[in-house]
Scaffold this active site. Structure first.
Site, mmCIF file in Angstrom:
data_model
loop_
_atom_site.group_PDB
_atom_site.id
_atom_site.type_symbol
_atom_site.label_atom_id
_atom_site.label_comp_id
_atom_site.label_asym_id
_atom_site.label_seq_id
_atom_site.Cartn_x
_atom_site.Cartn_y
_atom_site.Cartn_z
ATOM 1 N N GLY A 57 63.261 16.506 41.952
ATOM 2 C CA GLY A 57 64.392 16.518 41.309
ATOM 3 C C GLY A 57 64.076 16.953 39.883
ATOM 4 N N ARG B 208 69.823 12.896 46.558
ATOM 5 C CA ARG B 208 69.698 12.378 45.517
ATOM 6 C C ARG B 208 70.869 12.767 44.521
ATOM 7 N NH1 ARG B 208 63.760 13.116 43.584
ATOM 8 N NH2 ARG B 208 64.295 11.749 41.633
ATOM 9 N N ARG C 49 54.689 8.335 45.851
ATOM 10 C CA ARG C 49 54.104 7.299 45.179
ATOM 11 C C ARG C 49 54.182 5.869 45.828
ATOM 12 N NH1 ARG C 49 53.329 9.845 40.468
ATOM 13 N NH2 ARG C 49 54.830 11.221 39.661
ATOM 14 N N GLN D 275 65.397 13.892 32.425
ATOM 15 C CA GLN D 275 65.712 14.895 33.293
ATOM 16 C C GLN D 275 66.871 15.522 32.675
ATOM 17 O OE1 GLN D 275 65.262 13.981 37.391
ATOM 18 N NE2 GLN D 275 63.219 14.171 37.404
ATOM 19 N N ARG E 82 62.984 3.229 46.084
ATOM 20 C CA ARG E 82 61.716 2.776 45.759
ATOM 21 C C ARG E 82 61.950 1.389 45.363
ATOM 22 N NH1 ARG E 82 58.967 7.268 41.752
ATOM 23 N NH2 ARG E 82 58.259 8.757 43.419
ATOM 24 N N LYS F 254 52.556 16.563 35.777
ATOM 25 C CA LYS F 254 53.616 17.064 36.414
ATOM 26 C C LYS F 254 54.654 17.740 35.558
ATOM 27 C CE LYS F 254 55.559 15.228 40.112
ATOM 28 N NZ LYS F 254 56.889 14.894 40.531
ATOM 29 N N ASP G 228 57.997 5.600 36.686
ATOM 30 C CA ASP G 228 57.421 6.243 37.996
ATOM 31 C C ASP G 228 56.316 5.261 38.409
ATOM 32 O OD1 ASP G 228 59.049 8.202 38.275
ATOM 33 O OD2 ASP G 228 57.864 9.584 37.254
ATOM 34 N N SER H 205 67.449 9.107 30.746
ATOM 35 C CA SER H 205 66.607 10.184 31.844
ATOM 36 C C SER H 205 66.286 11.052 31.019
ATOM 37 C CB SER H 205 67.610 10.434 32.898
ATOM 38 O OG SER H 205 67.436 11.661 33.587
ATOM 39 N N LYS I 242 64.871 7.740 43.388
ATOM 40 C CA LYS I 242 63.897 8.543 43.297
ATOM 41 C C LYS I 242 63.601 9.107 44.574
ATOM 42 C CE LYS I 242 63.275 7.650 39.104
ATOM 43 N NZ LYS I 242 63.408 8.697 37.852
HETATM 44 C C1 S3P Z 1 60.773 13.097 34.785
HETATM 45 C C2 S3P Z 1 61.528 12.164 34.538
HETATM 46 C C3 S3P Z 1 61.771 11.000 35.119
HETATM 47 C C4 S3P Z 1 60.779 10.744 36.399
HETATM 48 C C5 S3P Z 1 60.170 11.805 37.083
HETATM 49 C C6 S3P Z 1 60.029 13.060 36.082
HETATM 50 C C7 S3P Z 1 60.806 14.431 34.249
HETATM 51 O O1 S3P Z 1 62.986 10.912 36.000
HETATM 52 O O2 S3P Z 1 61.077 9.893 37.359
HETATM 53 O O3 S3P Z 1 59.120 11.922 38.184
HETATM 54 O O4 S3P Z 1 59.765 15.240 34.322
HETATM 55 O O5 S3P Z 1 61.591 14.454 33.289
HETATM 56 P P1 S3P Z 1 64.364 10.421 35.427
HETATM 57 O O6 S3P Z 1 64.566 11.558 34.238
HETATM 58 O O7 S3P Z 1 65.609 10.594 36.479
HETATM 59 O O8 S3P Z 1 64.223 9.176 34.778
#
Ligand code: S3P
Length: 447
Positions: free
Chosen positions: A101, A129, A401, A175, A358, A29, A327, A173, A354
């Protein structure tokens, strides 16, 4: 009989016999989101094979199309005609990020260098979130935001004058890191990000592949440092997405805990910053072996994974694990619940942010199934017990999840476990139920 891609909301998981066979997990993903987005920022036509066809990723496709990107799906290959680093256009509709997210957060930085307005919305879970983690650094780079309490819905106004920043993130993170890097592509100068532990580095690997001027895998005082210099045009690329280890983890744990099982999981991405789950299960005594390991053209390692049933023992995992398997804690907690001895999972604060909380979902779900669990600040302590009573209904609060984890626990419980909210599974693993039933699980529709 549960058909492929048709997940009902209420499902019950009954005790399973041994799992056998071969499965291919869905495409990754995180990499699917990035491949689409980075191809949109490139000039020319990129081709993405083995893209994940799940609700979250299809929302990314819709969002990019609304922003003026041409995307065509022909024979399961996605062709993306990029608009360049700052070529997005103002959408005439909301950008609906659904449950994702990753979509919301990484798209903000990517469009921040285009002189456009956009309104982002999401479902109930996503709207609760935190977005301040990305709004704060992006504002420093000159991007304008309007929102109530730094949550969705929000309005973003891009800028043609993005400032390079040096940003020390309080959390690890991917993201946050990714959105700053993408905004940094349009900055005049070098943007630097420092994170406590290295989070997944798919963005870094892919940005390098698309031709960005990026430096990574550097440590300063034990922290992870990444830098990117703006103004360099990205080139279109062809790529294939590997299988998702976060989805594969459900089958890996199921085969490890269901007596007599032996399965092979094909084509799994085993990036070091994603594969903490393999290390954790090995420490617990799992029998997991990797076969046919290869490294793809954008530096992502892949392998087939063979897993056989084994009696697990408890383990202590310190917080250095958390970024490498963030995750996978829900499904690891299921393994810990049936292991002998105590498992301590430390440094799990991020689990509260999340798709659902969780941290509490793991604790409440396990306790309702008859497992003794305690928590202290950000740590969860699970007292494993081979006899799981089950016989309960768990509302996963539309968290894919959590749903999949308790369905797996149902396979080893004395009485079946019913899970409500299973439609959420379509966000990441639309074929989960039919594929798990095919290798021997007994998941039934319960309305
Ligand atoms: C992800 C980063 C993670 C993960 C999410 C996917 C990504 O989040 O939990 O399912 O694809 O960058 P965080 O960056 O908030 O840790």
């Amino acid at each position: 009989m549960i058909k492929k891609n048709n997940i009902k909301n209420n499902l019950s998981s009954f005790k399973a016999k041994d799992l056998t066979g071969i499965i291919t997990p869905p495409p990754d993903k995180s990499i699917s989101h990035r491949a689409l987005l980075f191809s949109s920022l490139a000039l020319g036509k990129s081709a993405i094979s083995n893209m994940l066809d799940s609700a979250d990723v299809l929302n990314m496709v819709k969002a990019l199309k609304a922003l003026g990107v041409k995307i065509i799906n022909k024979n399961n290959v996605y062709y993306v005609i990029g608009v360049g680093l700052n070529g997005f256009s103002t959408p005439n509709q909301y950008i609906d990020c659904g449950n994702s997210g990753t979509l919301a957060r990484i798209l903000l930085g990517a469009i921040g260098g285009s002189k456009i307005f956009a309104t982002f919305s999401g479902d109930t879970s996503l709207s609760s979130r935190p977005m301040d983690r990305v709004i704060k650094p992006l504002k420093k780079m000159g991007i304008y935001f309007d929102s109530i309490n730094n949550k969705l819905p929000l309005i973003i106004k891009g800028s043609s004058d993005i400032l390079p920043i040096k940003y020390t993130s309080p959390i690890s993170s991917a993201q946050v890191k990714t959105t700053i890097l993408l905004a940094g592509l349009n900055a005049r100068g070098t943007t630097e990000i420092i994170e406590p532990y290295s989070s997944r580095n798919h963005s870094e690997n892919l940005l390098k592949y698309y031709g960005a001027d990026i430096k990574y895998n550097t440590k300063k005082l034990g922290k992870n440092v990444i830098s990117i210099t703006g103004g360099v045009t990205l080139k279109s690329r062809n790529l294939t997405v590997p299988g998702d280890i976060s989805s594969a983890a459900f089958a890996l744990v199921a085969a490890t805990i269901i007596p007599g099982s032996s399965i092979k999981v094909l084509n799994v991405g085993i990036n070091y910053f994603r594969s903490g789950i393999l290390e954790a299960l090995n420490l617990m005594g799992a029998r997991i072996t990797l076969e046919n390991k290869v490294i793809n053209n954008y530096e992502e390692p892949l392998a087939n994974i063979v897993v056989k049933y084994s009696k697990l023992k408890g383990v202590n995992l310190d917080s250095s694990f958390s970024a490498r398997m963030i995750d996978e804690y829900p499904i690891l907690a299921i393994a810990a619940a049936v292991a002998s001895g105590t498992t301590r999972l430390c440094g799990l604060a991020e689990l509260r942010h999340k798709e659902s909380d969780r941290f509490m979902a793991i604790i409440n779900g396990l306790v309702s199934c008859g497992i003794k669990v305690e928590y202290k600040k950000d740590d969860i302590i699970i007292y494993g017990n081979r006899e799981v009573s089950g016989g309960v209904t768990i509302d996963c609060n539309f968290d894919h999840r959590i749903a999949m984890s308790f369905i797996i626990l149902g396979a080893v419980s004395l009485k079946p476990i019913k899970v409500i909210g299973c439609k959420s599974i379509a966000t990441s693993y639309p074929t989960f139920i039919s594929e798990m039933n095919e290798i021997g699980m007994d998941i039934r529709i319960k309305d």
